[in-house]
Design a protein around this motif. Structure first.
Motif, short mmCIF file in Angstrom:
data_model
loop_
_atom_site.label_atom_id
_atom_site.label_comp_id
_atom_site.label_asym_id
_atom_site.label_seq_id
_atom_site.Cartn_x
_atom_site.Cartn_y
_atom_site.Cartn_z
N LYS A 78 32.53 4.59 -10.59
CA LYS A 78 33.91 4.11 -10.65
C LYS A 78 34.93 5.21 -10.93
O LYS A 78 36.12 4.97 -10.93
N GLY A 79 34.47 6.43 -11.21
CA GLY A 79 35.43 7.50 -11.49
C GLY A 79 34.76 8.86 -11.40
O GLY A 79 33.56 9.00 -11.68
N THR A 80 35.55 9.88 -11.00
CA THR A 80 35.01 11.24 -10.86
C THR A 80 35.17 12.05 -12.14
O THR A 80 34.53 13.09 -12.31
N GLY A 81 36.07 11.63 -13.03
CA GLY A 81 36.34 12.43 -14.22
C GLY A 81 37.26 13.59 -13.96
O GLY A 81 37.38 14.49 -14.79
N LEU A 82 37.95 13.59 -12.80
CA LEU A 82 38.87 14.69 -12.47
C LEU A 82 40.33 14.28 -12.60
O LEU A 82 41.20 15.13 -12.52
N GLY A 83 40.63 13.00 -12.76
CA GLY A 83 42.02 12.54 -12.76
C GLY A 83 42.85 13.18 -13.86
O GLY A 83 43.84 13.86 -13.61
N LEU A 84 42.44 12.98 -15.12
CA LEU A 84 43.22 13.52 -16.24
C LEU A 84 43.07 15.02 -16.38
O LEU A 84 43.99 15.70 -16.84
N SER A 85 41.91 15.58 -16.00
CA SER A 85 41.78 17.04 -16.04
C SER A 85 42.68 17.67 -14.98
O SER A 85 43.23 18.77 -15.19
N THR A 86 42.89 16.99 -13.85
CA THR A 86 43.84 17.47 -12.85
C THR A 86 45.26 17.44 -13.41
O THR A 86 46.03 18.39 -13.25
N VAL A 87 45.60 16.35 -14.09
CA VAL A 87 46.91 16.26 -14.74
C VAL A 87 47.11 17.41 -15.71
O VAL A 87 48.14 18.08 -15.72
N PHE A 88 46.11 17.64 -16.55
CA PHE A 88 46.18 18.72 -17.55
C PHE A 88 46.41 20.07 -16.88
O PHE A 88 47.26 20.85 -17.30
N GLY A 89 45.65 20.34 -15.79
CA GLY A 89 45.79 21.62 -15.10
C GLY A 89 47.16 21.81 -14.49
O GLY A 89 47.77 22.88 -14.59
N ILE A 90 47.69 20.75 -13.82
CA ILE A 90 49.01 20.85 -13.19
C ILE A 90 50.09 21.07 -14.24
O ILE A 90 50.97 21.92 -14.09
N VAL A 91 50.03 20.30 -15.35
CA VAL A 91 51.05 20.43 -16.40
C VAL A 91 51.03 21.83 -17.00
O VAL A 91 52.07 22.48 -17.18
N LYS A 92 49.83 22.33 -17.32
CA LYS A 92 49.73 23.66 -17.91
C LYS A 92 50.20 24.74 -16.95
O LYS A 92 50.90 25.68 -17.34
N GLN A 93 49.82 24.62 -15.67
CA GLN A 93 50.24 25.63 -14.70
C GLN A 93 51.74 25.59 -14.47
O GLN A 93 52.36 26.59 -14.10
N SER A 94 52.37 24.45 -14.72
CA SER A 94 53.82 24.31 -14.58
C SER A 94 54.56 24.75 -15.84
O SER A 94 55.78 24.60 -15.92
N GLY A 95 53.83 25.26 -16.83
CA GLY A 95 54.47 25.73 -18.06
C GLY A 95 54.73 24.63 -19.06
O GLY A 95 55.48 24.83 -20.02
N GLY A 96 54.11 23.45 -18.87
CA GLY A 96 54.36 22.33 -19.75
C GLY A 96 53.24 22.10 -20.75
O GLY A 96 52.29 22.88 -20.86
N SER A 97 53.34 20.99 -21.49
CA SER A 97 52.35 20.59 -22.49
C SER A 97 52.13 19.08 -22.35
O SER A 97 53.01 18.35 -21.90
N ILE A 98 50.94 18.64 -22.75
CA ILE A 98 50.62 17.22 -22.67
C ILE A 98 49.87 16.80 -23.92
O ILE A 98 49.03 17.55 -24.43
N PHE A 99 50.22 15.62 -24.47
CA PHE A 99 49.58 15.09 -25.66
C PHE A 99 49.28 13.61 -25.43
O PHE A 99 49.96 12.94 -24.66
N VAL A 100 48.24 13.13 -26.10
CA VAL A 100 47.88 11.71 -25.99
C VAL A 100 47.87 11.10 -27.38
O VAL A 100 47.43 11.73 -28.35
N TYR A 101 48.41 9.86 -27.47
CA TYR A 101 48.45 9.11 -28.72
C TYR A 101 47.84 7.74 -28.45
O TYR A 101 48.30 7.01 -27.58
N SER A 102 46.78 7.40 -29.20
CA SER A 102 46.10 6.14 -28.91
C SER A 102 45.27 5.69 -30.11
O SER A 102 44.87 6.51 -30.94
#
Length: 673
Positions: free
Chosen positions: A488-512
Motif C-alpha cells: 500500500k505504500g513505497t515509503g518514499l512520499g514523506l522522504s521525498t517531501v523532506f528532500g525537496i524542502v531541505k534542498q529548497s533551503g527550508g525546514s519541516i517539523f511534525v506535531y502529532s
C-alpha cells in the motif's frame, strides 16, 4: 541597594491592579499600538504570553476597533478616558473598572481595577496598618519618625522609650536639641539633613548620651517622600549594640565572608551543572543529526548513482518507443505493447525523480512565487485526491510574503502531504492547509539547528486522523519507512517531501499524538523580491527544425544514438562526440557551422560545463543545452536556478528533447559562461 527602575517594576508588579502600557507607532493608526509594559497582575488576569513589542491586534485579535481608537485618542490628545465598570469573565474579579491615562509623551497606561479586590484591598490595608503598628510597637529596636521640615519627633515606640529613659509624651513634638548636648544634636541634625537630601543612610556605629548612660547604636535612616518626590518624613531604626559591639563585628565579618563563599561556590556549581547539561544536550543532538546526515548522504549517493544510470536507460526506452510508435501507424497490437513500455518508463522516471528528491540531488528550477496562488491553482486537484468524505479548508494569510521555490516540486510537496493526511483519515475528517508569515529570532534558531533566524513563510497541513506516536515521528522522514500494510505504500512520499524542502533551503517539523491527528509545518525563507528569475517552463514553440547543426556530446552510446535519431528525423544536422575532447576537436574543424552544443553534464575527461566554457571562448554566440539525470556541479546548478542556463532533466522524450532544442536555438542571447 536596587536600582530605582527595578524597585519601580517590583512595585508595579505588586499592585492589585492590572497595568498595560501601550505606545502607538502612528498616532493616527490604532493598529500600530504596541505593548511597552505589563505588570504581573495583568499577566495573571489575561494570559501568560503577553510579549512586549507586540501590537494590540497580535495579542488580542478580537479587540474592538472603537476601543483601540479610544486608546489612540488618549495618546494623541493626552486626555484620559474612563471605560467604566465592565463585567469580567477572567481571573481576578467579577467586574473591573477600566481607565486609560496618558503617560510620558505619547504612551497610554490602561489600568484594570478589580472592584471586588478593591474592597478586599482596603480591608486588607486596615488590617495591615494595625498589624504594622503592633510590629513597630513590639520590635526590639528603637523606631522613630521625624517631620522633614523641623526634624521634630512624630512617633516613638516602646523600645525607644526604654533606650532613652524618656516617655513618648515627653519626646513627641520635640527635637534633638531638647535632649542631647548641642554638639551631639548638631551631628544628628547634619546626618538627618544629609539623608533627606541624598537618600537612605546606614550608620553602623553611633554613640549617644542618654538618661541610662552612653549607648552605642546601629542606625538606619530613610527619607519618606510624597507623590511629588518631596521628602516629608525621616524614619529611623536604631539597634542597641553596646554590649555586643565587638562580638557583632567579628560575627558580621565572619558571616559576610561565609555568605560570599557560599554564593561563589553555589554560582560555580550552578554554572558547572548548566554547562554540563548544555554540552550533553548539544552532543546528543549533534550525534543524532550526524547519524541522520550520514544515513541520508549514503542513500543520496546511492540514489544519485542509480538515478543517473537509470535515467539514461529510460531516455533510450522512452525515446525509442516514441519513435517506434510514430513509425508503426496502425499496427494495433505492437502499438499497444509499445505504449505499455512507454507508460512503464514514465512511471520509472517518476520513481527516479523521487530518489533524487530523497537524496537532494535533483536540479530545481526555482522562481519567486506566492504560495497562496499555487495552492489556489491546485485546489480542485486536491479535492479530487482526498475524496468526498474529507472536508478541505484553506486558511490563506493576507499579505503573505513570497518565497523562492520550484513550483512543480512545491506542488509535489503539497500533494504528498495531502495524500498522507488522507490516508490517516480512512473514515473521513477535516484537512486544513494554512499559510502564514513567521519570524524566527536567534533564540529559537539556537534551539532548532535546522532553522535560520529571519522571516519565513509557513505552510501547515493538518488532519484529524489517527495521529502518530513519538517512535513513528522519529522515523517518519526516513526513505522506505512506512506504516501502511505491504503493497500500500513505497515509503518514499514523506522522504521525498523532506528532500525537496531541505534542498529548497527550508525546514519541516511534525506535531502529532495518537488519536489526535497530525500537523506538518514547512518553513521557507522569505524571498528577496528584488531578484528576478526567468520562467523556465516549456514553451509552446513548435519543435520545427530550421536546418541547424547540433553537436551532441554524450558518453552513453544508446542515449547518443537515440538523440541522433530524434534530431535527424526532425531535420537537424547532427554531429556526435563521446567525450569533451572529441567535441572540441569537431568544433575546431567545423567552427561557426555548429549552432548548438547539446551536452551531458557528467562525462569522462571533461564535464559538460567545462566543455561549454571552452567552446564559448572561440564561439561566444554558441547556444548550449545541458542534460543530466542529476548533477552536483555548483556552477551549472547556480545557472539553472538563476534562469541563465538551458537544461533538461533525464529521462528524455522526443517531445521534450525537440522543444528544449528549439527553445535553446531561438533564445535571443545567451550569457557568456
Amino acid at each position: 541597594m536596587r536600582a530605582d527602575s527595578a524597585l519601580l517594576a517590583e512595585l508595579l508588579d505588586a499592585v492589585p491592579c492590572g497595568l498595560l502600557v501601550w505606545q502607538p507607532d502612528d498616532l493616527d493608526d490604532p493598529t500600530s499600538l504596541r505593548l511597552l509594559f505589563v505588570n504581573r497582575t495583568a499577566q495573571s488576569w489575561l494570559r501568560e504570553d503577553l510579549r512586549l513589542g507586540s501590537t494590540l491586534y497580535e495579542l488580542f485579535p478580537d479587540a474592538k476597533p472603537e476601543n483601540a481608537a479610544l486608546i489612540t485618542e488618549v495618546a494623541r490628545t493626552r486626555r484620559g478616558h474612563d471605560f467604566g465598570v465592565v463585567p469580567w469573565s477572567g481571573v481576578g474579579a467579577a467586574s473591573v473598572l477600566i481607565q486609560a491615562v496618558p503617560v510620558g509623551k505619547t504612551a497610554v497606561a490602561v489600568v484594570l481595577e478589580g472592584q471586588d479586590a478593591r474592597l478586599r484591598a482596603e480591608e486588607e490595608t486596615q488590617r495591615a496598618n494595625r498589624f504594622l503598628d503592633s510590629i513597630i510597637e513590639n520590635i526590639p529596636a528603637m523606631v522613630f519618625m521625624k517631620d522633614a521640615e523641623h526634624l521634630r519627633f512624630e512617633r516613638f515606640n516602646r523600645a525607644g522609650e526604654e533606650l532613652l529613659g524618656l516617655s513618648r509624651d515627653a519626646l513627641l513634638g520635640k527635637s534633638d536639641y531638647d535632649f542631647f548636648p548641642k554638639d551631639q544634636a548638631d551631628f544628628f541634625v547634619e546626618k538627618d539633613r544629609e539623608v533627606l537630601r541624598s537618600g537612605a543612610r546606614d550608620i553602623p556605629e553611633e554613640p549617644i548620651k542618654t538618661n541610662t548612660g552612653e549607648r552605642w547604636l546601629h542606625t538606619r535612616k530613610i527619607p519618606l517622600f510624597d507623590e511629588h518626590g518631596t521628602p516629608q518624613h525621616l524614619l529611623g531604626v536604631s539597634i542597641d549594640i553596646t554590649d555586643k559591639k565587638h562580638a557583632q563585628d567579628v560575627l558580621r565579618a565572619s558571616h559576610a565572608a561565609l555568605e560570599q563563599r557560599i554564593e561563589e561556590r553555589t554560582s560555580e556549581l550552578r554554572n558547572q551543572i548548566a554547562g554540563r547539561e548544555r554540552a550533553e544536550s548539544a552532543l546528543a543532538h549533534t550525534e543524532e543529526q550526524l547519524r541522520h546526515a550520514q544515513k541520508m548522504e549514503a542513500i543520496g549517493r546511492l540514489a544519485g548513482g542509480v538515478a543517473h544510470d537509470f535515467n539514461n536507460l529510460l531516455s533510450v526506452i522512452q525515446s525509442a518507443s516514441s519513435l517506434a510508435l510514430t513509425s508503426l501507424g496502425d499496427a494495433e497490437e505492437v502499438h499497444a505493447d509499445l505504449r505499455e513500455i512507454q507508460l512503464a518508463a514514465e512511471r520509472a522516471g517518476r520513481l527516479t525523480g523521487q530518489l533524487l528528491a530523497v537524496g537532494r540531488r535533483q536540479l530545481l528550477e526555482a522562481r519567486i512565487v506566492d504560495l497562496n496562488d499555487i495552492l489556489g491553482s491546485i485546489r480542485q486537484m486536491l479535492v479530487r485526491v482526498i475524496g468526498e468524505d474529507i472536508e478541505l479548508r484553506h486558511v490563506a494569510a493576507a499579505g503573505l510574503n513570497k518565497v523562492r521555490v520550484d513550483v512543480g516540486q512545491f506542488e509535489q510537496v503539497v500533494l504528498n502531504l495531502v495524500v498522507n493526511a488522507r490516508d490517516a483519515m480512512p473514515r473521513g475528517g477535516r484537512l486544513t492547509i494554512e499559510t502564514a508569515n513567521v519570524d524566527f529570532d536567534r533564540s529559537y534558531a539556537e534551539l532548532h539547528p535546522d532553522v535560520n533566524p529571519g522571516p519565513h513563510v509557513m505552510l501547515a497541513v493538518s488532519d484529524t486522523g489517527i495521529g502518530m506516536d513519538r517512535a513513528t515521528q522519529e522515523r517518519i522522514f526516513e526513505p522506505f519507512f512506512t506504516t501502511k500494510e505491504q503493497g500500500k505504500g513505497t515509503g518514499l512520499g514523506l522522504s521525498t517531501v523532506f528532500g525537496i524542502v531541505k534542498q529548497s533551503g527550508g525546514s519541516i517539523f511534525v506535531y502529532s499524538e495518537p488519536g489526535r491527528g497530525a500537523t506538518f509545518k514547512v518553513y521557507f525563507p522569505r524571498a528577496d523580491e528584488r531578484r528576478t528569475v526567468s520562467d523556465t517552463r516549456l514553451s509552446a514553440v513548435p519543435p520545427v527544425s530550421k536546418g541547424e547543426t547540433v553537436l551532441v556530446a554524450e558518453d552513453d552510446e544508446q542515449v547518443r544514438a537515440v538523440v541522433r535519431r530524434v534530431l535527424t528525423r526532425a531535420g537537424y544536422r547532427v554531429m556526435e562526440a563521446r567525450t569533451g575532447g572529441e567535441a572540441l576537436a569537431l568544433a575546431e574543424r567545423h567552427g561557426t557551422s555548429i549552432d548548438l552544443l547539446l551536452t551531458d553534464v557528467v562525462m569522462p575527461e571533461m564535464g559538460g560545463p567545462e566543455l561549454g566554457a571552452a567552446m564559448k571562448i572561440k564561439q561566444p554566440k554558441l547556444r548550449m543545452l545541458y542534460m543530466s539525470g542529476y548533477t552536483d556541479d555548483s556552477v551549472l546548478r547556480h545557472g539553472i536556478l538563476e534562469g541563465e542556463v538551458s537544461f533538461m532533466q533525464k529521462p528524455l522524450t522526443p517531445d521534450l528533447l525537440l522543444r528544449k532544442v528549439r527553445e535553446a536555438l531561438d533564445a535571443s542571447s545567451q550569457p557568456v559562461e
